[in-house]
Design an enzyme around this catalytic site. Structure first.
Site, PDB file in Angstrom:
ATOM      1  N   ASP A 109       0.890  -1.163   0.000  1.00 37.54           N
ATOM      2  CA  ASP A 109       0.000   0.000   0.000  1.00 37.54           C
ATOM      3  C   ASP A 109       0.927   1.211   0.000  1.00 37.54           C
ATOM      4  OD1 ASP A 109      -2.258   1.692   0.263  1.00 37.54           O
ATOM      5  OD2 ASP A 109      -1.992   1.728   2.431  1.00 37.54           O
ATOM      6  N   GLU A 117      -1.345  -1.444  -4.670  1.00 34.13           N
ATOM      7  CA  GLU A 117      -2.620  -0.763  -4.853  1.00 34.13           C
ATOM      8  C   GLU A 117      -2.484   0.301  -5.939  1.00 34.13           C
ATOM      9  OE1 GLU A 117      -5.829   1.890  -2.337  1.00 34.13           O
ATOM     10  OE2 GLU A 117      -4.612   0.426  -1.257  1.00 34.13           O
ATOM     11  N   ASP A 120      -2.245   1.347   7.095  1.00 28.76           N
ATOM     12  CA  ASP A 120      -1.458   1.102   5.879  1.00 28.76           C
ATOM     13  C   ASP A 120      -0.979  -0.350   5.808  1.00 28.76           C
ATOM     14  OD1 ASP A 120      -1.291   3.980   4.889  1.00 28.76           O
ATOM     15  OD2 ASP A 120      -0.492   4.148   6.920  1.00 28.76           O
TER      16      ASP A 120
END
Length: 167
Positions: free
Chosen positions: A9, A69, A142
């Site tokens: 992420d 992501e 996160d």
């Protein structure tokens, strides 16, 4: 056959990461956490730190597959640019280490983990906890998001494999 997956992420201040082993219907979380950079550092130094820390994680765990992501933003262009730069570093490190990678939108990740594309962060964290039979919700956000990214890739790989064997 077990596949080791790294999920990312991305972010300049905080980049979440996770390492899972996935085999058929079993997924084991090996490690998760965050790469953090200090706010006062110049951007190039922060990006270099992300690159160095990610290299260390990749060398330690030797993943066979990777996922990151995709960039999504609604209002804050400055944040989007910063995340895009961190994503660029991540993708470059994947490429440098000969890791094939997939990119997933937040919607795809939420669908894969929660079955609902508009799930909020708490729902995603709760599902990650349930799927991996964790005692506590993974924190910070996160890191939990990075685990969800890895789980999304695990689901995708399992689906592709089932398609290939059903032909």
């Amino acid at each position: 056959m077990t596949t080791r997956i790294i999920g990312i992420d991305p972010g300049t201040a905080t980049t979440g990461y996770s390492i899972i082993d996935h085999c058929k219907d079993q997924t084991v979380l090996l490690e998760y956490g965050c790469i953090r950079t200090a706010a006062g550092l110049p951007k190039n130094i922060r990006l270099q730190q992300i690159a160095e820390d990610l290299t260390t994680i990749i060398k330690k765990w030797q993943p066979q597959a990777a996922a990151v992501e995709k960039l999504f933003f609604q209002k804050n262009v400055k944040t989007a640019i910063s995340v895009a730069e961190a994503r660029g570093v991540v993708i470059q490190k994947f490429t440098e280490n000969n890791l094939s990678f997939d990119e997933f939108t937040p919607l795809e990740i939420k669908l894969a983990v929660c079955g609902y594309g508009k799930a909020d962060k708490k729902m995603v964290q709760q599902m990650v906890k349930m799927i991996l039979k964790m005692k506590v919700i993974p924190k910070p956000d996160d890191a939990a998001d990075a685990i969800a990214v890895a789980l999304c890739l695990a689901n995708s790989l399992a689906f592709k494999k089932s398609l290939a064997t059903s032909k």
